[in-house]
Design a protein around this motif. Structure first.
Motif, PDB file in Angstrom:
ATOM      1  N   SER A 129      31.427  41.165  -4.101  1.00 54.24           N
ATOM      2  CA  SER A 129      32.533  40.836  -5.009  1.00 54.24           C
ATOM      3  C   SER A 129      33.421  39.724  -4.478  1.00 54.24           C
ATOM      4  O   SER A 129      34.312  39.258  -5.182  1.00 54.24           O
ATOM      5  CB  SER A 129      33.396  42.085  -5.256  1.00 54.24           C
ATOM      6  N   ILE A 130      33.213  39.338  -3.232  1.00 55.80           N
ATOM      7  CA  ILE A 130      33.978  38.243  -2.634  1.00 55.80           C
ATOM      8  C   ILE A 130      33.007  37.214  -2.084  1.00 55.80           C
ATOM      9  O   ILE A 130      32.098  37.550  -1.332  1.00 55.80           O
ATOM     10  CB  ILE A 130      34.881  38.740  -1.485  1.00 55.80           C
ATOM     11  N   GLY A 131      33.221  35.981  -2.486  1.00 56.70           N
ATOM     12  CA  GLY A 131      32.474  34.874  -1.882  1.00 56.70           C
ATOM     13  C   GLY A 131      33.462  33.991  -1.161  1.00 56.70           C
ATOM     14  O   GLY A 131      34.548  33.690  -1.680  1.00 56.70           O
ATOM     15  N   ILE A 132      33.124  33.563   0.043  1.00 56.84           N
ATOM     16  CA  ILE A 132      34.076  32.796   0.832  1.00 56.84           C
ATOM     17  C   ILE A 132      33.496  31.448   1.235  1.00 56.84           C
ATOM     18  O   ILE A 132      32.342  31.347   1.656  1.00 56.84           O
ATOM     19  CB  ILE A 132      34.547  33.590   2.075  1.00 56.84           C
ATOM     20  N   GLU A 133      34.298  30.421   1.087  1.00 53.39           N
ATOM     21  CA  GLU A 133      33.956  29.072   1.541  1.00 53.39           C
ATOM     22  C   GLU A 133      34.840  28.735   2.737  1.00 53.39           C
ATOM     23  O   GLU A 133      36.075  28.768   2.627  1.00 53.39           O
ATOM     24  CB  GLU A 133      34.209  28.043   0.443  1.00 53.39           C
ATOM     25  N   TYR A 134      34.217  28.395   3.844  1.00 57.33           N
ATOM     26  CA  TYR A 134      35.007  28.067   5.032  1.00 57.33           C
ATOM     27  C   TYR A 134      34.257  27.194   6.035  1.00 57.33           C
ATOM     28  O   TYR A 134      34.857  26.701   6.994  1.00 57.33           O
ATOM     29  CB  TYR A 134      35.445  29.352   5.744  1.00 57.33           C
ATOM     30  N   MET A 135      32.961  26.984   5.849  1.00 55.28           N
ATOM     31  CA  MET A 135      32.158  26.329   6.878  1.00 55.28           C
ATOM     32  C   MET A 135      32.476  24.842   7.045  1.00 55.28           C
ATOM     33  O   MET A 135      32.000  24.203   7.969  1.00 55.28           O
ATOM     34  CB  MET A 135      30.677  26.528   6.593  1.00 55.28           C
ATOM     35  N   TYR A 136      33.295  24.290   6.150  1.00 54.25           N
ATOM     36  CA  TYR A 136      33.711  22.890   6.303  1.00 54.25           C
ATOM     37  C   TYR A 136      34.902  22.758   7.239  1.00 54.25           C
ATOM     38  O   TYR A 136      35.310  21.651   7.589  1.00 54.25           O
ATOM     39  CB  TYR A 136      34.060  22.284   4.938  1.00 54.25           C
ATOM     40  N   ILE A 137      35.498  23.893   7.621  1.00 57.92           N
ATOM     41  CA  ILE A 137      36.643  23.848   8.543  1.00 57.92           C
ATOM     42  C   ILE A 137      36.175  23.321   9.890  1.00 57.92           C
ATOM     43  O   ILE A 137      35.114  23.714  10.381  1.00 57.92           O
ATOM     44  CB  ILE A 137      37.280  25.246   8.670  1.00 57.92           C
ATOM     45  N   ARG A 138      36.945  22.438  10.488  1.00 58.22           N
ATOM     46  CA  ARG A 138      36.483  21.717  11.681  1.00 58.22           C
ATOM     47  C   ARG A 138      36.984  22.301  12.988  1.00 58.22           C
ATOM     48  O   ARG A 138      36.637  21.804  14.051  1.00 58.22           O
ATOM     49  CB  ARG A 138      36.926  20.255  11.580  1.00 58.22           C
ATOM     50  N   LYS A 139      37.822  23.314  12.924  1.00 59.68           N
ATOM     51  CA  LYS A 139      38.348  23.890  14.158  1.00 59.68           C
ATOM     52  C   LYS A 139      37.585  25.171  14.475  1.00 59.68           C
ATOM     53  O   LYS A 139      37.673  26.164  13.740  1.00 59.68           O
ATOM     54  CB  LYS A 139      39.843  24.172  14.020  1.00 59.68           C
ATOM     55  N   PRO A 140      36.830  25.187  15.586  1.00 65.32           N
ATOM     56  CA  PRO A 140      35.993  26.348  15.918  1.00 65.32           C
ATOM     57  C   PRO A 140      36.763  27.658  15.984  1.00 65.32           C
ATOM     58  O   PRO A 140      36.255  28.704  15.568  1.00 65.32           O
ATOM     59  CB  PRO A 140      35.405  25.977  17.286  1.00 65.32           C
ATOM     60  N   GLU A 141      38.017  27.620  16.506  1.00 67.83           N
ATOM     61  CA  GLU A 141      38.758  28.868  16.630  1.00 67.83           C
ATOM     62  C   GLU A 141      39.093  29.461  15.263  1.00 67.83           C
ATOM     63  O   GLU A 141      39.171  30.686  15.114  1.00 67.83           O
ATOM     64  CB  GLU A 141      40.031  28.665  17.454  1.00 67.83           C
ATOM     65  N   GLN A 142      39.283  28.595  14.252  1.00 63.97           N
ATOM     66  CA  GLN A 142      39.574  29.091  12.904  1.00 63.97           C
ATOM     67  C   GLN A 142      38.312  29.674  12.267  1.00 63.97           C
ATOM     68  O   GLN A 142      38.367  30.730  11.634  1.00 63.97           O
ATOM     69  CB  GLN A 142      40.145  27.966  12.043  1.00 63.97           C
ATOM     70  N   VAL A 143      37.190  29.002  12.460  1.00 66.83           N
ATOM     71  CA  VAL A 143      35.927  29.518  11.931  1.00 66.83           C
ATOM     72  C   VAL A 143      35.580  30.845  12.588  1.00 66.83           C
ATOM     73  O   VAL A 143      35.170  31.808  11.924  1.00 66.83           O
ATOM     74  CB  VAL A 143      34.795  28.492  12.136  1.00 66.83           C
ATOM     75  N   LYS A 144      35.748  30.908  13.885  1.00 68.00           N
ATOM     76  CA  LYS A 144      35.447  32.153  14.600  1.00 68.00           C
ATOM     77  C   LYS A 144      36.352  33.280  14.129  1.00 68.00           C
ATOM     78  O   LYS A 144      35.904  34.424  13.957  1.00 68.00           O
ATOM     79  CB  LYS A 144      35.617  31.953  16.110  1.00 68.00           C
ATOM     80  N   TRP A 145      37.623  32.980  13.889  1.00 70.84           N
ATOM     81  CA  TRP A 145      38.562  33.992  13.391  1.00 70.84           C
ATOM     82  C   TRP A 145      38.072  34.556  12.066  1.00 70.84           C
ATOM     83  O   TRP A 145      38.071  35.769  11.858  1.00 70.84           O
ATOM     84  CB  TRP A 145      39.946  33.354  13.236  1.00 70.84           C
ATOM     85  N   ILE A 146      37.634  33.680  11.168  1.00 73.05           N
ATOM     86  CA  ILE A 146      37.133  34.126   9.862  1.00 73.05           C
ATOM     87  C   ILE A 146      35.876  34.967  10.039  1.00 73.05           C
ATOM     88  O   ILE A 146      35.743  36.056   9.459  1.00 73.05           O
ATOM     89  CB  ILE A 146      36.850  32.917   8.952  1.00 73.05           C
ATOM     90  N   GLN A 147      34.942  34.489  10.857  1.00 75.97           N
ATOM     91  CA  GLN A 147      33.689  35.212  11.031  1.00 75.97           C
ATOM     92  C   GLN A 147      33.904  36.570  11.690  1.00 75.97           C
ATOM     93  O   GLN A 147      33.268  37.556  11.310  1.00 75.97           O
ATOM     94  CB  GLN A 147      32.717  34.354  11.839  1.00 75.97           C
ATOM     95  N   ASP A 148      34.823  36.633  12.630  1.00 73.56           N
ATOM     96  CA  ASP A 148      35.126  37.918  13.262  1.00 73.56           C
ATOM     97  C   ASP A 148      35.695  38.891  12.236  1.00 73.56           C
ATOM     98  O   ASP A 148      35.337  40.080  12.215  1.00 73.56           O
ATOM     99  CB  ASP A 148      36.117  37.734  14.409  1.00 73.56           C
ATOM    100  N   LYS A 149      36.593  38.384  11.374  1.00 71.49           N
ATOM    101  CA  LYS A 149      37.169  39.223  10.317  1.00 71.49           C
ATOM    102  C   LYS A 149      36.076  39.748   9.392  1.00 71.49           C
ATOM    103  O   LYS A 149      36.054  40.928   9.011  1.00 71.49           O
ATOM    104  CB  LYS A 149      38.181  38.424   9.499  1.00 71.49           C
ATOM    105  N   LEU A 150      35.167  38.856   9.014  1.00 76.28           N
ATOM    106  CA  LEU A 150      34.102  39.238   8.085  1.00 76.28           C
ATOM    107  C   LEU A 150      33.138  40.222   8.728  1.00 76.28           C
ATOM    108  O   LEU A 150      32.701  41.190   8.099  1.00 76.28           O
ATOM    109  CB  LEU A 150      33.350  37.990   7.623  1.00 76.28           C
TER     110      LEU A 150
END
Length: 929
Positions: A147-168
């Motif tokens: 029910s949720i689709g997320i777009e984030y892989m264009y973010i260029r800061k690894p710590e932000q991407v990792k934060w999202i992936q850890d949450k998911l």
């Protein structure tokens, strides 16, 4: 030892993790590994599934084992879900999604059904450890394609991407709410559904722009406010257009349903001076107590029908509160609710998004929620944008986007809490695309089946989100059959009571908005606006400010021109006693700062000024360190919640008018003790902000009883620079003037400018102030004032001809602005003592009494002239005809009627200008060009 010898099944966990890192950030891995993976990718694409790579040192070929090769492919599959999983979600509640290819089928990653039970170490990068391919896919489907689709892989800061992936990875993007939390979500859903049903039956056919199809917005907003308050947010500022606004006002902001029903009944307002606006435009401010006992201030800004306009105002209000009350972005949270057609189609959204991380405009991140109806009025989404999603503007600032099925209430709440965590952690924007539908036509009286027959056939038989969620909770044993009915009955009874009370009211109340910021300020009419205001200043204070702005730090190196310019200020003030326009501005700001006011100025190139006159910011030559001399004034302190020194905040803006004017208007709305100024690069550049001018600046006090002291500087004057660099389009502002809605001025002396700016803050009311400012006059030798005129004077709406002998004058000429100096030069050349030149410095409210007295004074004048450099259909002439009875008898000297404000040819300009001047001094001379 061969560094690649461990490329076998025993080491694939490390291998998969490193490859995953490479796929996301190629430059973050060690160069030899990067080359290795590049070779692998190339080999995989060109060798029919057999990857042969070269040793980075020896160049010898290395062939991957099948097990390692498949680990690579599983990592590619994981990357595919992260990057493109949002395209294959179950987020559309009423119709099939568009089809995209290639799909995420395992065959597209060179994996087969026979691999489904194979254990892959690549599961480790998802936080689930070694797992079968089937388990990995199940996990990925839950995280990225439910029910949720997320777009984030264009973010260029690894710590932000990792934060999202850890949450998911932790919660598989699935909410885990307690039974009580689920009941609370159901309660808010019931309020949303029942409120709209009630209005639908009681006010048949009336416009309400219902939320039906997007009711989960209400539990979403409720969840944000409750959780944010626990995280330390003290103030919420929200902007939204029409759809769902009434439900939001009642069920989130606590506006009495009785007041809304009174507005539906069309009753007049208690205050006669207040015109009011339609019910779904009104704002509201209230203090709310959260479930955890926190008291918070919540504001929803009034909005016009120009949908996304309010977004800029919300950002400005938020920044004003942050600057003046909290000194922190964490304490004030902006939330903007968009429509899908509006966010994709309105250019101001892009302007606002581009402000998000700029020093002068950042608010520490905004939560954007799109109530996505999949249709704009009657236009299908396929005709409404070229982008895949309505939210694709989010990618400009690399903001994450969550696409959510609006029918899945828990997923909606989960998504907004994720968004809140992101904003509070990183101080950046985040977007929620709440994909639902619009149950009825655009305004409940419209027939949507005319244009979307298939869609509305599906909608007609679709359950509302409350009933869907209630069924889910029943199946879980959280509630029984009677629970929802009781919720609905209790809420409906409350609405019936409010409706009955509303019928007893004869008039409705004014909707309050930010009344806490405006305590002590009065609403005044044009008579009060015309009263003299004491804007004098002690000469010792003026001397102190002048000394501060005319001394550079001795321990820093500055450009020679800057040193000379600052030294000239000292000479101008302390030796020659002849102060120019820049000194008028700086001394006005400095004295106001000394008296406890703030100053904010923004616009294109305002720090030095478009015409290089202001130099409010000077830069150290070798470091570009910025020095603001006005902020070195001693002894100024301001009353804020935390205490601070008063100061000047001045920012070169992005190349935007619409968004920036909206922002500064909002800032002024939240900061009545701040002199808030927006300066156009050239006057007519404000054309780009016309919607803000029409909908807010000129009309907000009438529509919403909102005061605002925004000052607009519009450089204006005919110097032969062509059509786009001559006119500030004063005729447009003057046409908008009525009764007491704003000030419009076209001043000609530094002292009058000084007192005009000080008057703006010294009164106990606020009105927008439009100032047509000079260009060539900034350095004109006659445009000077003495320090005594600054210290002792006051603003003059009209300046008489001090050199004229009234008995000798036979020709009385009224004019305004820079044209006065052109006429003065000709008068002195001709030695015309029979001509008096009188300047109208304030065009609205027009000093009609003073003009009449002036005409009486020059009783021998047979020829009374209105002279303007603008074409007859522009400038102030038509305004005079409307507001001054005597103007009907004036002889008019101006250019002829033109569609363009000025000629592009300098030769043609001079010829036309000369003819107008000639006609002023010779009533027989005809303007023919």
């Amino acid at each position: 030892m061969d560094k690649f010898s461990f490329l076998n099944a025993a080491h694939t966990a490390y291998f998969a993790d490193l490859y995953d890192q490479y796929l996301q950030y190629p430059d973050s891995v060690e160069p030899s590994w990067k080359a290795f993976f590049q070779g692998f990718d190339f080999g995989l694409e060109t060798s029919n599934g057999h990857a042969v790579v070269e040793h980075p040192e020896s160049g010898e070929p290395i062939e991957m084992s099948d097990s390692v090769l498949k680990e690579f492919r599983v990592v590619k599959l994981i990357d595919g879900y992260r990057t493109r999983g949002h395209l294959f979600t179950r987020t559309n509640p009423v119709r099939e999604r568009r089809k995209y290819s290639p799909t995420l089928d395992i065959q597209n990653f060179d994996l087969a059904e026979s691999d489904l039970e194979t254990v892959f170490n690549a599961g480790g990068i998802l936080g689930i450890g070694p797992a079968t391919l089937r388990q990995i896919i199940k996990h990925l489907e839950k995280v990225y394609c439910d029910s949720i689709g997320i777009e984030y892989m264009y973010i260029r800061k690894p710590e932000q991407v990792k934060w999202i992936q850890d949450k998911l990875n932790i919660n598989e993007n699935q909410p885990a709410f307690s039974a009580e939390e689920k009941k609370h979500i159901l309660k808010k859903l019931n309020e949303a559904v029942s409120f709209e049903n009630f209005l639908h039956t009681k006010y048949v056919g009336q416009k309400r722009f219902s939320l039906e199809g997007g009711e989960s917005l209400i539990p979403a907003l409720d969840a944000i406010i409750e959780k944010a308050a626990d995280l330390g947010v003290k103030d919420f500022v929200m902007g939204m257009a029409h759809r769902g606004r009434l439900s939001t006002l009642t069920n989130i902001f606590g506006k009495s349903a009785k007041d809304i029903f009174t507005e539906f009944d069309g009753k007049d307002y208690e205050q006669d001076v207040f015109d009011g606006d339609v019910k779904y435009h009104l704002g509201w401010t209230s203090c709310r107590k959260t479930d955890s006992g926190k008291e918070i201030n919540i504001n929803i800004a009034p909005n016009p029908s120009h949908l996304e306009t309010v977004g800029a105002v919300v950002q400005g209000i938020t920044r004003g509160k942050q600057d003046r009350h909290y000194k922190s972005t964490d304490a004030v949270l902006p939330i903007i609710v968009h429509g899908d057609a509006a966010i994709a189609g309105q250019g101001i959204v892009y302007e606002i998004v581009q402000m998000a991380q700029l020093e002068g405009y950042t608010t520490g991140g905004t939560i954007h929620i799109v109530v996505n109806n999949q249709v704009g009025f009657t236009t299908n989404y396929l005709d409404g944008r070229s982008s895949t999603y309505c939210t694709d503007v989010a990618k400009v600032t690399l903001s994450p986007v969550l696409h959510v099925n609006a029918d899945d209430a828990e997923a909606v709440v989960h998504a907004v809490l994720f968004a809140l965590d992101w904003r509070m952690t990183f101080g950046r924007d985040v977007f929620i695309d709440l994909l639902g539908y619009r149950k009825y036509g655009h305004n409940e009286g419209d027939e949507p089946r005319f244009t979307q027959p298939k869609l509305y056939k599906a909608i007609a038989s679709h359950q509302n989100p409350r009933d869907i969620y209630a069924e889910k909770l029943k199946s879980q044993g959280v509630i029984d059959d009677q629970y929802v009915q009781k919720l609905e009955d209790d809420y409906k009874a409350k609405l019936e009571e409010n409706l009955e009370d509303s019928r007893k009211e004869e008039k409705t109340r004014v909707t309050p908005f930010m009344q806490d910021e405006w305590e002590g300020f009065e609403h005044v009419d044009e008579n009060r606006m015309m009263e003299d205001v004491d804007t004098s200043i002690d000469i010792e204070v003026l001397n102190e400010v002048a000394e501060t702005i005319s001394r550079l730090p001795e321990d820093k190196k500055f450009l020679r021109k800057i040193k000379k310019l600052v030294e000239l200020r000292h000479t101008m003030y302390f030796e020659n006693n002849s102060l120019d326009w820049s000194m008028a501005e700086l001394l006005a700001y400095g004295t106001l700062i000394k008296e406890g006011y703030y100053i904010r100025m923004s616009g294109q190139d305002v720090e030095r000024g478009t015409f290089s006159h202001r130099h409010a910011v000077v830069k150290v030559e070798d470091s570009e360190e910025e020095i603001i001399l006005l902020n070195q004034i001693k002894g100024a302190s301001c009353d804020t919640k935390e205490g601070s020194s008063c100061d000047l905040k001045i920012y070169n803006s992005l190349l935007s008018e619409y968004g920036v004017v909206g922002f500064d208007y909002g800032y002024a709305m939240a900061s009545p003790n701040c002199l808030t100024i927006w300066e156009a690069q050239f006057g007519d550049f404000s054309n780009g902000a016309q919607i803000m001018i029409d909908q807010y600046i000129s009309a907000a006090e009438d529509k919403w009883k909102l005061q605002n002291g925004l000052v607009m500087f519009l450089p204006h004057g005919y110097e032969g620079q062509g059509a786009e660099h001559s006119s500030g389009r004063m005729e447009r502002y003057l046409q908008l003037c009525a009764k007491d809605n704003m000030f419009v001025a076209d001043v000609t002396t530094p002292a009058n400018m000084f007192h005009l700016l000080r008057r703006q803050m010294k009164v106990n009311y606020r009105k927008p102030l439009i100032v047509f400012t000079p260009k060539s006059l900034l350095r004109h030798p006659k445009v000077i004032s003495t320090r005594e005129e600054f210290a002792e004077g006051t603003f003059k709406p009209l300046i008489d001809d001090a050199a004229a002998n009234a008995e000798k004058v036979t020709s009385l000429v009224f004019c305004t602005g820079k044209f006065y100096y052109d006429l003065l030069e000709r008068k002195e050349e001709l030695g015309r003592e029979d001509v008096a030149l009188v300047r109208i410095e304030q065009l609205f409210p027009l000093p009609a009494d003073q003009i009449a007295e002036t005409i009486k004074k020059y009783r021998n004048a047979e020829d009374v002239v209105w002279a303007q450099e603008e074409p007859r259909n522009m400038g102030a002439y038509s305004h005079l005809l409307l507001h001054l009875e005597e103007a009907k008898t004036f002889r008019v000297c101006s250019r002829k009627f033109y569609g363009s404000p000025a000629a592009g040819s300098s030769v043609r300009f001079k010829k036309r200008h000369e003819k107008v001047i000639e006609s002023v001094f010779d009533k027989n001379a005809e303007v023919t060009v």
